[in-house]
Design a protein around this motif. Structure first.
Motif, short mmCIF file in Angstrom:
data_model
loop_
_atom_site.label_atom_id
_atom_site.label_comp_id
_atom_site.label_asym_id
_atom_site.label_seq_id
_atom_site.Cartn_x
_atom_site.Cartn_y
_atom_site.Cartn_z
N GLY A 26 0.81 -1.20 0.00
CA GLY A 26 0.00 0.00 0.00
C GLY A 26 0.85 1.26 0.00
O GLY A 26 0.55 2.24 -0.68
N GLU A 55 -12.21 -5.85 -1.23
CA GLU A 55 -11.44 -4.65 -0.91
C GLU A 55 -12.08 -3.85 0.22
O GLU A 55 -11.38 -3.37 1.13
CB GLU A 55 -11.32 -3.76 -2.15
N PHE A 56 -13.40 -3.68 0.18
CA PHE A 56 -14.07 -2.80 1.13
C PHE A 56 -14.86 -3.52 2.21
O PHE A 56 -15.37 -2.88 3.13
CB PHE A 56 -15.00 -1.84 0.39
N THR A 70 -5.81 7.28 0.61
CA THR A 70 -6.14 5.91 1.01
C THR A 70 -7.17 5.32 0.07
O THR A 70 -7.05 4.18 -0.40
CB THR A 70 -6.66 5.89 2.46
N ARG A 71 -8.18 6.12 -0.24
CA ARG A 71 -9.23 5.64 -1.14
C ARG A 71 -8.70 5.47 -2.56
O ARG A 71 -9.03 4.51 -3.25
CB ARG A 71 -10.39 6.63 -1.13
N ALA A 109 -6.85 2.32 -2.81
CA ALA A 109 -7.76 1.17 -2.85
C ALA A 109 -8.28 0.94 -4.26
O ALA A 109 -8.38 -0.22 -4.72
CB ALA A 109 -8.92 1.40 -1.89
N ARG A 143 -5.69 -0.74 -6.39
CA ARG A 143 -5.68 -2.19 -6.16
C ARG A 143 -6.83 -2.86 -6.90
O ARG A 143 -6.67 -3.95 -7.46
CB ARG A 143 -5.77 -2.48 -4.67
#
Length: 398
Positions: free
Chosen positions: A9, A331-332, A380-381, A384, A387
């Motif tokens: 990350g 992921e979430f 951060t979002r 994500a 990814r």
């Protein structure tokens, strides 16, 4: 969180910021992205030399960055920004003529010009593709809706390369998956009387000039808009929207002349099938009836429709949508939320028109607190979504 995942990350975040900083230094106005595309190609070639990065040139100054890892879907976003950073039309939209500040990173928040359309998703898509080792990448020039018949980066790509069965559109949007997007069109309203001189108000038709009665036209357009939105059938994930984007008339350098013509330009979105010519004809009838009861009674009224794209949907159970749902859940930690009434139209509709199953997903951007011309994103979002894009490139059907 495992240390390996944490390191990954951090690496993605660092690479995302590297791309964002580069993009912030190179203007990419619509139709003039070639310099930015070549600059980005050279930068990518230095960092990922195993990938054959290319610039697809189109039009007088347009350019798109393309690359191919072989089998896999197409990951799509666009290089051009919605506004030109220093373009002549920007102050008319923003009301601000001061210079726009550079990219800023404070904690988890990154702010800058054009992050929402579309540099944030571009950075995530670029890093995801370079890391994935699968699929294709198209960062297209001329991807934002704009009047004019110039060739777009997506047009140039579809005319030169075979398309895969599926595509992922990396764009900011709602916090969910989109597989259905509305169409869009422009409406141009022209009300024409007779020109005159400001010192002789009666010399114009209507007296005082057509612009003096612009309120009649704008009020009727507001009523028409309300009726148009009220008739929204809310088809699938999409809805309707409409707004007046420009009002013009006269000659600013010589306002002692009363103009003969008032022009109003509207942007119209429809998730349901709408026939542009019929919509224009119906609006023209309403405006003529309203003008006939006003000082504009002796003026001609015309409404012209210019289609941009038609609404289009990918089946909700298409493999690329199913893969995106699974990746989203992993992921979430929860399924993508349901959505209705979405009114954002992108080049996803163009890909679907070519028979490509397409899913759209991306981070959520908002105006920066200190300058609404700049967008704010969570790193951060954004990481994500990088990814997610990388996973979809390797797991979605080609």
């Amino acid at each position: 969180m495992a240390s390996g995942v944490r390191r990954l990350g951090t690496l993605l975040r660092e690479r995302l910021l590297d791309v964002l900083r580069l993009l912030d230094t190179v203007p990419a106005p619509r139709g003039r992205e070639r310099t930015a595309a070549h600059r980005l190609r050279g930068w990518c070639a230095d960092r990922w030399p195993h990938v054959a990065w290319q610039v697809l040139e189109h039009g007088p100054e347009g350019g798109s960055l393309i690359a191919d890892h072989g089998a896999g879907p197409l990951l799509y976003s666009h290089l051009d920004t919605s506004l030109d950073r220093d373009g002549p039309g920007t102050p008319l939209v923003t009301g601000d003529t001061t210079p726009v500040g550079p990219l800023d990173v404070t904690g988890d928040r990154v702010t800058g010009f054009g992050l929402g359309v579309a540099r944030g998703p571009v950075a995530a898509a670029l890093v995801a593709f370079a890391e994935a080792g699968a699929g294709r990448l198209l960062l297209a020039g001329s991807g934002t809706h704009r009047r004019g018949d110039g060739i777009t980066g997506l047009d140039a790509y579809t005319g030169s390369y075979p398309l895969p069965r599926s595509a992922i559109v990396a764009k900011c949007g709602p916090p969910t998956l989109l597989w259905h997007e509305p169409g869009a069109l422009y409406l141009t309203v022209r009300v024409t009387g007779r020109s005159g001189a400001a010192m002789l108000a009666e010399s114009a038709t209507p007296p005082g000039g057509v612009i003096a009665s612009a309120g009649v036209v704008l009020a009727e357009l507001a009523h028409w808009r309300a009726d148009y939105l009220a008739a929204d059938p809310r088809t699938g994930q999409t809805g309707r929207a409409c707004g007046i984007g420009a009002v013009s008339g006269g000659w600013p350098e010589k306002p002692d002349l009363l103009p003969a013509r008032l022009r109003v330009d509207l942007y119209v979105v429809a998730g349901d099938p709408v026939e542009p010519k019929e919509l224009a004809a119906g609006l023209a009838d309403r405006l003529r009836a309203r003008c006939a009861r006003s000082a504009l009674r002796d003026c001609a009224v015309e409404v012209e429709a210019e289609p941009v794209a038609s609404a289009a949907a990918t089946p909700a159970d298409a493999p690329v949508v199913t893969a995106a749902r699974t990746a989203w859940l992993d992921e979430f930690g929860a399924p993508p939320p349901p959505l209705t009434g979405w009114t954002g139209s992108t080049d996803g509709v163009v890909l679907r028109a070519h028979g490509v199953d397409t899913v759209r997903l991306g981070p959520q951007a908002g105006p920066a607190a200190d300058d609404p011309r700049r967008d704010a994103l969570s790193l951060t979002r954004l990481t994500a979504y990088a990814r997610l894009y990388r996973r979809l490139l390797t797991e979605s059907p080609a």
